[in-house]
Scaffold this active site. Structure first.
Site, PDB file in Angstrom:
ATOM      1  N   GLU A 175      51.470  21.714 -74.368  1.00  0.00           N
ATOM      2  CA  GLU A 175      50.270  22.100 -73.820  1.00  0.00           C
ATOM      3  C   GLU A 175      50.465  22.650 -72.326  1.00  0.00           C
ATOM      4  O   GLU A 175      51.196  22.492 -71.804  1.00  0.00           O
ATOM      5  CB  GLU A 175      49.237  21.051 -73.816  1.00  0.00           C
ATOM      6  CG  GLU A 175      48.842  20.645 -75.031  1.00  0.00           C
ATOM      7  CD  GLU A 175      47.932  19.458 -74.987  1.00  0.00           C
ATOM      8  OE1 GLU A 175      47.202  19.290 -73.988  1.00  0.00           O
ATOM      9  OE2 GLU A 175      47.920  18.543 -76.123  1.00  0.00           O
ATOM     10  N   CYS A 182      48.450  23.937 -65.264  1.00  0.00           N
ATOM     11  CA  CYS A 182      48.918  22.493 -65.277  1.00  0.00           C
ATOM     12  C   CYS A 182      49.901  22.866 -66.538  1.00  0.00           C
ATOM     13  O   CYS A 182      49.651  22.925 -67.606  1.00  0.00           O
ATOM     14  CB  CYS A 182      47.902  21.739 -65.634  1.00  0.00           C
ATOM     15  SG  CYS A 182      48.411  19.921 -65.897  1.00  0.00           S
ATOM     16  N   CYS A 231      56.551  12.173 -74.379  1.00  0.00           N
ATOM     17  CA  CYS A 231      56.896  11.692 -73.308  1.00  0.00           C
ATOM     18  C   CYS A 231      57.410  10.078 -73.529  1.00  0.00           C
ATOM     19  O   CYS A 231      56.855   9.686 -74.391  1.00  0.00           O
ATOM     20  CB  CYS A 231      55.710  11.404 -72.220  1.00  0.00           C
ATOM     21  SG  CYS A 231      55.960  10.575 -70.585  1.00  0.00           S
ATOM     22  N   CYS A 242      52.595   5.090 -70.948  1.00  0.00           N
ATOM     23  CA  CYS A 242      51.368   4.618 -70.314  1.00  0.00           C
ATOM     24  C   CYS A 242      50.320   4.419 -71.347  1.00  0.00           C
ATOM     25  O   CYS A 242      50.012   5.259 -72.263  1.00  0.00           O
ATOM     26  CB  CYS A 242      50.882   5.537 -69.294  1.00  0.00           C
ATOM     27  SG  CYS A 242      52.166   6.073 -68.095  1.00  0.00           S
ATOM     28  N   CYS A 258      47.210   7.217 -71.850  1.00  0.00           N
ATOM     29  CA  CYS A 258      47.749   8.637 -71.963  1.00  0.00           C
ATOM     30  C   CYS A 258      48.091   9.295 -73.417  1.00  0.00           C
ATOM     31  O   CYS A 258      48.896   8.617 -74.090  1.00  0.00           O
ATOM     32  CB  CYS A 258      49.011   8.865 -70.903  1.00  0.00           C
ATOM     33  SG  CYS A 258      49.441  10.508 -71.050  1.00  0.00           S
ATOM     34  N   CYS A 298      45.792  16.103 -70.584  1.00  0.00           N
ATOM     35  CA  CYS A 298      47.079  16.432 -71.250  1.00  0.00           C
ATOM     36  C   CYS A 298      47.325  15.480 -72.526  1.00  0.00           C
ATOM     37  O   CYS A 298      46.980  14.427 -72.695  1.00  0.00           O
ATOM     38  CB  CYS A 298      47.886  15.603 -70.496  1.00  0.00           C
ATOM     39  SG  CYS A 298      47.760  14.114 -69.439  1.00  0.00           S
TER      40      CYS A 298
HETATM   41  N1  SAH Z   1      54.247  11.891 -66.045  1.00  0.00           N
HETATM   42  C1  SAH Z   1      53.562  12.278 -64.910  1.00  0.00           C
HETATM   43  C2  SAH Z   1      52.797  13.678 -65.137  1.00  0.00           C
HETATM   44  C3  SAH Z   1      51.770  13.670 -66.287  1.00  0.00           C
HETATM   45  S1  SAH Z   1      50.355  12.928 -66.227  1.00  0.00           S
HETATM   46  C4  SAH Z   1      52.832  11.174 -64.190  1.00  0.00           C
HETATM   47  O1  SAH Z   1      52.595  10.263 -64.952  1.00  0.00           O
HETATM   48  O2  SAH Z   1      52.063  11.305 -63.180  1.00  0.00           O
HETATM   49  C5  SAH Z   1      49.375  13.560 -65.061  1.00  0.00           C
HETATM   50  C6  SAH Z   1      48.239  12.532 -64.560  1.00  0.00           C
HETATM   51  O3  SAH Z   1      47.275  12.210 -65.498  1.00  0.00           O
HETATM   52  C7  SAH Z   1      48.808  11.358 -64.370  1.00  0.00           C
HETATM   53  O4  SAH Z   1      48.373  10.682 -63.310  1.00  0.00           O
HETATM   54  C8  SAH Z   1      48.420  10.291 -65.465  1.00  0.00           C
HETATM   55  O5  SAH Z   1      48.438   9.059 -65.285  1.00  0.00           O
HETATM   56  C9  SAH Z   1      46.964  11.047 -65.705  1.00  0.00           C
HETATM   57  N2  SAH Z   1      46.249  10.675 -67.018  1.00  0.00           N
HETATM   58  C10 SAH Z   1      46.963  10.342 -68.192  1.00  0.00           C
HETATM   59  N3  SAH Z   1      46.045  10.122 -69.236  1.00  0.00           N
HETATM   60  C11 SAH Z   1      44.841  10.106 -68.809  1.00  0.00           C
HETATM   61  C12 SAH Z   1      43.632   9.727 -69.079  1.00  0.00           C
HETATM   62  N4  SAH Z   1      43.344   9.331 -70.292  1.00  0.00           N
HETATM   63  N5  SAH Z   1      42.581   9.675 -68.042  1.00  0.00           N
HETATM   64  C13 SAH Z   1      42.923  10.443 -66.769  1.00  0.00           C
HETATM   65  N6  SAH Z   1      44.026  10.475 -66.446  1.00  0.00           N
HETATM   66  C14 SAH Z   1      45.170  10.500 -67.088  1.00  0.00           C
END
Ligand code: SAH
Length: 353
Positions: A90, A103, A110, A114, A117, A329
């Site tokens: 994406e 972005c 990944c 997390c 995510c 994302c």
């Molecule tokens: N792997 C990297 C970059 C990708 S995620 C990282 O972890 O920073 C980009 C941002 O979006 C990160 O801060 C991530 O924690 C956040 N993110 C992921 N899922 C999310 C969600 N459901 N709501 C809000 N932020 C989210």
């Protein structure tokens, strides 16, 4: 086969030299790449024999638009691209007053796991190549007709888990004859791989490093982000301090506000204490609801912000763009996969219509 778009101008020049071609051919090809050429036939100022030779030895990447969604609310565009091997990633184009920001993704899936995510739900399939990262900027610009002035590495994947590719990508988008996007217009977001932050610091780049902190205490952070079980908040913050000392660049800490998990007053107090003495700022992110996750958006964003500000911490709250098009994302890729594939029948992303 040679992936021409993953090469820097110097590497291209060296390759053409090895082929016995004059140096200016490398420049011509570089320019064609950044005009979005999808075949060597388009490169009309190259002799036909050279075009044939390129055809034999090299390839050009060009993702196809698998899905495209435009937000009726704010004009945000989300692309689901299909790569040459059928995998999908994406890219999001966001319009701000100060210019358009893309972005972009750096991996297919990944492996960081997390809890909040969507990108990590199916694990990591593979790393992207530099060309596949450049293509996201290039083809978003070409398809939308909108010039891009800023890049954020905040799409699918963990940039510091694909660091060499990301560094190459940064060199490529920087080229004056290509996309010409300066380091100060680029942000890189990491889940906090401390050793990799140290390595990145050595390059002394002028980009903005964003660290996804999401909790100031190990218990909560390890629950949300498995990476914390090996790194830990203390070790991460020490790496952040070193990063600032080496580069002089302030870090931006991302903090997704999750109901009843990381939004209490004591966590705001602890966060303020963690940041004391290290210049940086906190970006509070209203959690995007991910269907598969029990975590819900916090209702205490303003109170949390006030408490941090009470301790002199600079805080911004991220404006939500593209809420009507699954812009956060990993969500569109998930949906497209789920709709087409059922959840787990082992078919490939190439089957997404
Ligand atoms: N792997 C990297 C970059 C990708 S995620 C990282 O972890 O920073 C980009 C941002 O979006 C990160 O801060 C991530 O924690 C956040 N993110 C992921 N899922 C999310 C969600 N459901 N709501 C809000 N932020 C989210």
């Amino acid at each position: 086969m040679i992936d021409l778009k993953s090469m820097t101008p110097e590497e291209l020049a060296a390759w053409f030299r090895e082929q016995g071609e004059p140096a200016f051919r490398a420049k011509q090809v570089f320019q064609w790449l950044y005009r979005g050429a999808v075949s060597f036939d388009e490169m009309t100022d190259l002799p036909k024999v050279l075009r044939q030779k390129l055809e034999e030895h090299c390839f050009l990447t060009a993702p196809q638009v698998a899905r495209k969604q435009v937000s009726a609310q704010d004009g945000t565009i989300k692309y689901l691209w299909r790569l040459s091997d059928g995998n999908c990633i994406e890219t999001v184009l966001m319009r701000y007053k100060h210019g358009n920001t893309v972005c972009i993704s750096c991996q297919v899936g990944c492996r960081m796991g997390c809890a909040f995510c969507a990108s990590t739900l199916g694990g990591k399939v593979r790393d992207l190549t530099p060309a596949e990262m450049v293509d996201q900027v290039l083809f978003t610009q070409l398809d939308s007709g909108e010039p891009v002035s800023n890049i954020v590495l905040m799409g699918i994947g963990e940039p510091l888990d694909n660091m060499d590719t990301v560094l190459k990508f940064l060199t490529l988008v920087n080229q004056p004859n290509g996309l010409n996007i300066g380091m100060r217009h680029i942000s890189l977001s990491t889940c906090g791989l401390a050793d990799q932050i140290d390595k990145l610091a050595q390059h002394r780049l002028q980009l903005t490093l964003s660290v996804s902190l999401h909790a100031p205490d190990d218990e909560t952070r390890s629950r949300l982000m498995p990476v914390n079980r090996s790194v830990g908040v203390e070790k991460l913050m020490a790496a952040c301090r070193r990063y600032f000392q080496t580069t002089g660049r302030r870090i931006s800490y991302e903090y997704a506000m999750i109901d009843g998990v990381n939004d209490s007053d004591w966590q705001a107090e602890l966060l303020a204490r963690l940041l004391k003495g290290t210049p940086g700022h906190v970006n509070l992110i209203p959690l995007n609801d991910v269907e598969e996750s029990p975590l819900k958006p916090s209702r205490r964003v303003a109170a949390f912000q006030r408490r941090l500000e009470g301790h002199g911490v600079t805080v911004t709250v991220r404006r939500k763009l593209g809420g009507d098009i699954d812009a956060s994302c990993g969500q569109l890729r998930r949906k497209a996969m789920a709709q087409t594939l059922g959840r787990n029948d082992g078919r490939k992303e190439a089957d997404i219509p």
